[in-house]
Structure formats: structure tokens, C-alpha cells
Design a protein around this motif. Structure first.
Motif, PDB file in Angstrom:
ATOM      1  N   ASP A 159     -20.284  52.397 -14.297  1.00 11.20           N
ATOM      2  CA  ASP A 159     -21.267  53.186 -13.557  1.00 11.20           C
ATOM      3  C   ASP A 159     -22.648  53.117 -14.212  1.00 11.20           C
ATOM      4  OD1 ASP A 159     -19.330  53.901 -11.753  1.00 11.20           O
ATOM      5  OD2 ASP A 159     -18.825  55.781 -12.780  1.00 11.20           O
ATOM      6  N   VAL A 160     -22.684  52.805 -15.504  1.00 16.94           N
ATOM      7  CA  VAL A 160     -23.947  52.688 -16.225  1.00 16.94           C
ATOM      8  C   VAL A 160     -24.590  51.362 -15.830  1.00 16.94           C
ATOM      9  CG1 VAL A 160     -25.009  52.522 -18.515  1.00 16.94           C
ATOM     10  CG2 VAL A 160     -23.059  54.051 -18.146  1.00 16.94           C
ATOM     11  N   ALA A 161     -25.874  51.389 -15.569  1.00 19.49           N
ATOM     12  CA  ALA A 161     -26.585  50.177 -15.138  1.00 19.49           C
ATOM     13  C   ALA A 161     -26.603  49.133 -16.256  1.00 19.49           C
ATOM     14  CB  ALA A 161     -28.013  50.539 -14.750  1.00 19.49           C
ATOM     15  N   ALA A 162     -26.468  47.883 -15.855  1.00 24.35           N
ATOM     16  CA  ALA A 162     -26.498  46.782 -16.822  1.00 24.35           C
ATOM     17  C   ALA A 162     -27.930  46.597 -17.333  1.00 24.35           C
ATOM     18  CB  ALA A 162     -26.000  45.504 -16.178  1.00 24.35           C
ATOM     19  N   PRO A 163     -28.105  46.469 -18.639  1.00 26.28           N
ATOM     20  CA  PRO A 163     -29.453  46.283 -19.177  1.00 26.28           C
ATOM     21  C   PRO A 163     -29.960  44.860 -18.930  1.00 26.28           C
ATOM     22  CG  PRO A 163     -27.860  46.128 -20.926  1.00 26.28           C
ATOM     23  CD  PRO A 163     -27.095  46.498 -19.688  1.00 26.28           C
ATOM     24  N   THR A 164     -31.251  44.721 -18.954  1.00 27.67           N
ATOM     25  CA  THR A 164     -31.863  43.399 -18.820  1.00 27.67           C
ATOM     26  C   THR A 164     -32.013  42.801 -20.208  1.00 27.67           C
ATOM     27  OG1 THR A 164     -33.096  44.167 -16.906  1.00 27.67           O
ATOM     28  CG2 THR A 164     -33.878  42.154 -17.972  1.00 27.67           C
ATOM     29  N   PRO A 165     -31.545  41.565 -20.408  1.00 27.52           N
ATOM     30  CA  PRO A 165     -31.683  40.959 -21.736  1.00 27.52           C
ATOM     31  C   PRO A 165     -33.142  40.668 -22.064  1.00 27.52           C
ATOM     32  CG  PRO A 165     -30.642  39.429 -20.189  1.00 27.52           C
ATOM     33  CD  PRO A 165     -30.824  40.716 -19.467  1.00 27.52           C
ATOM     34  N   VAL A 166     -33.437  40.607 -23.355  1.00 29.81           N
ATOM     35  CA  VAL A 166     -34.784  40.270 -23.813  1.00 29.81           C
ATOM     36  C   VAL A 166     -35.125  38.854 -23.355  1.00 29.81           C
ATOM     37  CG1 VAL A 166     -36.239  39.932 -25.849  1.00 29.81           C
ATOM     38  CG2 VAL A 166     -34.588  41.799 -25.798  1.00 29.81           C
ATOM     39  N   HIS A 167     -34.179  37.942 -23.527  1.00 27.53           N
ATOM     40  CA  HIS A 167     -34.304  36.555 -23.080  1.00 27.53           C
ATOM     41  C   HIS A 167     -32.928  36.063 -22.669  1.00 27.53           C
ATOM     42  CE1 HIS A 167     -38.449  35.715 -24.189  1.00 27.53           C
ATOM     43  NE2 HIS A 167     -38.250  36.373 -25.299  1.00 27.53           N
ATOM     44  N   SER A 168     -32.905  35.047 -21.851  1.00 31.38           N
ATOM     45  CA  SER A 168     -31.653  34.395 -21.460  1.00 31.38           C
ATOM     46  C   SER A 168     -31.845  32.886 -21.542  1.00 31.38           C
ATOM     47  CB  SER A 168     -31.245  34.765 -20.034  1.00 31.38           C
ATOM     48  OG  SER A 168     -30.811  36.093 -19.979  1.00 31.38           O
ATOM     49  N   ALA A 169     -30.772  32.221 -21.865  1.00 32.79           N
ATOM     50  CA  ALA A 169     -30.773  30.762 -21.882  1.00 32.79           C
ATOM     51  C   ALA A 169     -29.425  30.305 -21.353  1.00 32.79           C
ATOM     52  CB  ALA A 169     -31.013  30.227 -23.286  1.00 32.79           C
ATOM     53  N   SER A 170     -29.343  29.050 -21.013  1.00 34.73           N
ATOM     54  CA  SER A 170     -28.095  28.486 -20.504  1.00 34.73           C
ATOM     55  C   SER A 170     -27.659  27.349 -21.423  1.00 34.73           C
ATOM     56  CB  SER A 170     -28.316  27.961 -19.087  1.00 34.73           C
ATOM     57  OG  SER A 170     -27.132  27.388 -18.604  1.00 34.73           O
ATOM     58  N   VAL A 171     -26.376  27.365 -21.786  1.00 26.51           N
ATOM     59  CA  VAL A 171     -25.808  26.303 -22.611  1.00 26.51           C
ATOM     60  C   VAL A 171     -24.848  25.515 -21.737  1.00 26.51           C
ATOM     61  CG1 VAL A 171     -24.348  25.767 -24.594  1.00 26.51           C
ATOM     62  CG2 VAL A 171     -26.016  27.613 -24.744  1.00 26.51           C
ATOM     63  N   ASN A 172     -25.137  24.239 -21.567  1.00 28.75           N
ATOM     64  CA  ASN A 172     -24.272  23.380 -20.773  1.00 28.75           C
ATOM     65  C   ASN A 172     -23.244  22.732 -21.694  1.00 28.75           C
ATOM     66  OD1 ASN A 172     -23.195  21.887 -18.688  1.00 28.75           O
ATOM     67  ND2 ASN A 172     -24.615  20.200 -18.998  1.00 28.75           N
ATOM     68  N   HIS A 173     -21.980  23.075 -21.499  1.00 29.63           N
ATOM     69  CA  HIS A 173     -20.896  22.479 -22.296  1.00 29.63           C
ATOM     70  C   HIS A 173     -20.166  21.482 -21.412  1.00 29.63           C
ATOM     71  CE1 HIS A 173     -17.555  21.870 -24.897  1.00 29.63           C
ATOM     72  NE2 HIS A 173     -16.714  22.559 -24.159  1.00 29.63           N
ATOM     73  N   PRO A 174     -20.287  20.174 -21.702  1.00 33.52           N
ATOM     74  CA  PRO A 174     -19.652  19.169 -20.844  1.00 33.52           C
ATOM     75  C   PRO A 174     -18.145  19.089 -21.010  1.00 33.52           C
ATOM     76  CG  PRO A 174     -20.757  18.115 -22.688  1.00 33.52           C
ATOM     77  CD  PRO A 174     -21.065  19.578 -22.775  1.00 33.52           C
ATOM     78  N   GLY A 175     -17.592  19.843 -21.937  1.00 29.82           N
ATOM     79  CA  GLY A 175     -16.154  19.798 -22.176  1.00 29.82           C
ATOM     80  C   GLY A 175     -15.821  18.815 -23.286  1.00 29.82           C
ATOM     81  N   VAL A 176     -14.571  18.845 -23.714  1.00 29.54           N
ATOM     82  CA  VAL A 176     -14.129  17.919 -24.749  1.00 29.54           C
ATOM     83  C   VAL A 176     -13.342  16.797 -24.101  1.00 29.54           C
ATOM     84  CG1 VAL A 176     -14.100  19.587 -26.628  1.00 29.54           C
ATOM     85  CG2 VAL A 176     -12.087  19.335 -25.210  1.00 29.54           C
ATOM     86  N   SER A 177     -13.469  15.623 -24.676  1.00 22.18           N
ATOM     87  CA  SER A 177     -12.733  14.486 -24.140  1.00 22.18           C
ATOM     88  C   SER A 177     -12.420  13.526 -25.267  1.00 22.18           C
ATOM     89  CB  SER A 177     -13.545  13.782 -23.052  1.00 22.18           C
ATOM     90  OG  SER A 177     -14.735  13.255 -23.603  1.00 22.18           O
ATOM     91  N   LYS A 178     -11.423  12.708 -25.023  1.00 19.72           N
ATOM     92  CA  LYS A 178     -11.077  11.685 -25.992  1.00 19.72           C
ATOM     93  C   LYS A 178     -11.996  10.499 -25.743  1.00 19.72           C
ATOM     94  CE  LYS A 178      -7.292   9.198 -28.020  1.00 19.72           C
ATOM     95  NZ  LYS A 178      -5.887   9.086 -28.184  1.00 19.72           N
ATOM     96  N   GLU A 179     -12.822  10.198 -26.717  1.00 16.53           N
ATOM     97  CA  GLU A 179     -13.783   9.117 -26.579  1.00 16.53           C
ATOM     98  C   GLU A 179     -13.300   7.895 -27.333  1.00 16.53           C
ATOM     99  OE1 GLU A 179     -17.339  10.794 -28.131  1.00 16.53           O
ATOM    100  OE2 GLU A 179     -17.598  12.156 -26.461  1.00 16.53           O
ATOM    101  N   GLY A 180     -13.797   6.762 -26.959  1.00 16.98           N
ATOM    102  CA  GLY A 180     -13.502   5.550 -27.691  1.00 16.98           C
ATOM    103  C   GLY A 180     -12.257   4.843 -27.193  1.00 16.98           C
ATOM    104  N   LEU A 181     -11.692   4.033 -28.063  1.00 13.60           N
ATOM    105  CA  LEU A 181     -10.538   3.213 -27.713  1.00 13.60           C
ATOM    106  C   LEU A 181      -9.265   4.048 -27.616  1.00 13.60           C
ATOM    107  CD1 LEU A 181     -11.306   0.263 -30.146  1.00 13.60           C
ATOM    108  CD2 LEU A 181     -11.735   0.349 -27.697  1.00 13.60           C
ATOM    109  N   PRO A 182      -8.289   3.594 -26.817  1.00 15.62           N
ATOM    110  CA  PRO A 182      -7.044   4.358 -26.707  1.00 15.62           C
ATOM    111  C   PRO A 182      -6.178   4.269 -27.961  1.00 15.62           C
ATOM    112  CG  PRO A 182      -6.965   2.397 -25.333  1.00 15.62           C
ATOM    113  CD  PRO A 182      -8.342   2.491 -25.886  1.00 15.62           C
ATOM    114  N   ILE A 183      -6.467   3.304 -28.839  1.00 19.95           N
ATOM    115  CA  ILE A 183      -5.734   3.215 -30.105  1.00 19.95           C
ATOM    116  C   ILE A 183      -6.745   3.292 -31.248  1.00 19.95           C
ATOM    117  CG2 ILE A 183      -3.762   1.916 -29.226  1.00 19.95           C
ATOM    118  CD1 ILE A 183      -5.074  -0.630 -30.158  1.00 19.95           C
ATOM    119  N   GLN A 184      -6.264   3.664 -32.423  1.00 21.81           N
ATOM    120  CA  GLN A 184      -7.161   3.837 -33.550  1.00 21.81           C
ATOM    121  C   GLN A 184      -7.635   2.490 -34.089  1.00 21.81           C
ATOM    122  OE1 GLN A 184      -5.123   6.319 -36.345  1.00 21.81           O
ATOM    123  NE2 GLN A 184      -5.518   8.178 -35.178  1.00 21.81           N
ATOM    124  N   THR A 185      -8.852   2.494 -34.613  1.00 23.13           N
ATOM    125  CA  THR A 185      -9.433   1.257 -35.134  1.00 23.13           C
ATOM    126  C   THR A 185      -8.671   0.743 -36.353  1.00 23.13           C
ATOM    127  OG1 THR A 185     -11.032   2.550 -36.388  1.00 23.13           O
ATOM    128  CG2 THR A 185     -11.744   1.708 -34.253  1.00 23.13           C
TER     129      THR A 185
END
Length: 153
Positions: free
Chosen positions: A103-129
């Protein structure tokens, strides 16, 4: 590439924030996902707190500015755009009251930013070097040994 980096400059209310964010992207090198937000602000010194995904986090001072980190399991931080809301002491108290009592009103932040997280993935070759180097070494040894055997005949 182990980290995804993004830099944003924000100007609001006469204050200027420069935000640089890093997120974990390489699955084999990390057991958990980390979101790291570094920022510098020319606003008056005040104790800041950050809310990322509903979680209240403290802000730490560094030599170059300020920093906040959020570390969770990969499944808890999937690929998405996360809102980073900066609050001063009065604002974070009001935010906590809002979370306890909707019921209490949400406060306004001093500043806001957005962080884009592309996710985790297995990069590189399918077998170890290391495996590729071992197989190549065995082939070279086998070839040299075969040529030596032919010369010895």
C-alpha cells in the motif's frame, strides 16, 4: 571472452552517472553468473544502495568510483535486461517499506540503469584444446616412428 561489458552515461537532475557493467558469459570458466556494475557519480557524497531484480545490495567505494556485485547460480540469472536502481538512504528505506507493505507508494530511484546480460554459453571448440594437442603429438610420434622403422629395414 569471459565478460560482457557495456558502458552508459546517464544525466538526470543535474547529476551525472557513468555506469560500466560486466556480466559472466563463458559457461566453462564460471560456476556462477556475476553481474558487476561500476559507476562514478558527481552527486554529493551519500550512502547509496542498489536494487537489482528486487534484491537490495550495498554499494562499495573503490579508488575509481563505486561498485556493486550480484552473484547467483546460472539458472537464477538467465539472459535478460536487468534494471539497476540507485537509491540514497531515505530512498532505500522507503523501498523496503514498499516491499513490506504494497500500500506504500514505491519510491523513485535517484538514478536507474539497465544491465544487458546475454546469458552464459559454451564458447569455442566442442573438445578441449589439450586433447587436440595430445592427438597431434601422437600422430607426429607415430609418423616419425613409422619412417624410422622403414629406414631401419
Amino acid at each position: 571472452k569471459q565478460w560482457y561489458q557495456r558502458r552508459v552515461a546517464i544525466t538526470a537532475g543535474g547529476d551525472s552517472f557513468t555506469v560500466t557493467s560486466y556480466t559472466t558469459t563463458n559457461l566453462p570458466l564460471a560456476t556462477e553468473t556475476a553481474i558487476l556494475v561500476e559507476f562514478s557519480a558527481d552527486c554529493p557524497d551519500s550512502k547509496l544502495s542498489v536494487v537489482i531484480g528486487g534484491e537490495v545490495l550495498p554499494v562499495y567505494a573503490t579508488n575509481d568510483g563505486h561498485m556493486v556485485t550480484l552473484v547467483k547460480e546460472h539458472s537464477a540469472l538467465p539472459a535478460s535486461s536487468y534494471s539497476v536502481d540507485f537509491y540514497d538512504e531515505a530512498g532505500i528505506a522507503a523501498y523496503k517499506n514498499h516491499v513490506k507493505d504494497s500500500d506504500v507508494a514505491a519510491p523513485t530511484p535517484v538514478h536507474s540503469a539497465s544491465v544487458n546480460h546475454p546469458g552464459v554459453s559454451k564458447e569455442g571448440l566442442p573438445i578441449q584444446t589439450e586433447f587436440i594437442v595430445m592427438v597431434a603429438s601422437l600422430l607426429v610420434w607415430w609418423g616419425a616412428n613409422s619412417i624410422k622403422a622403414k629406414i631401419s629395414e
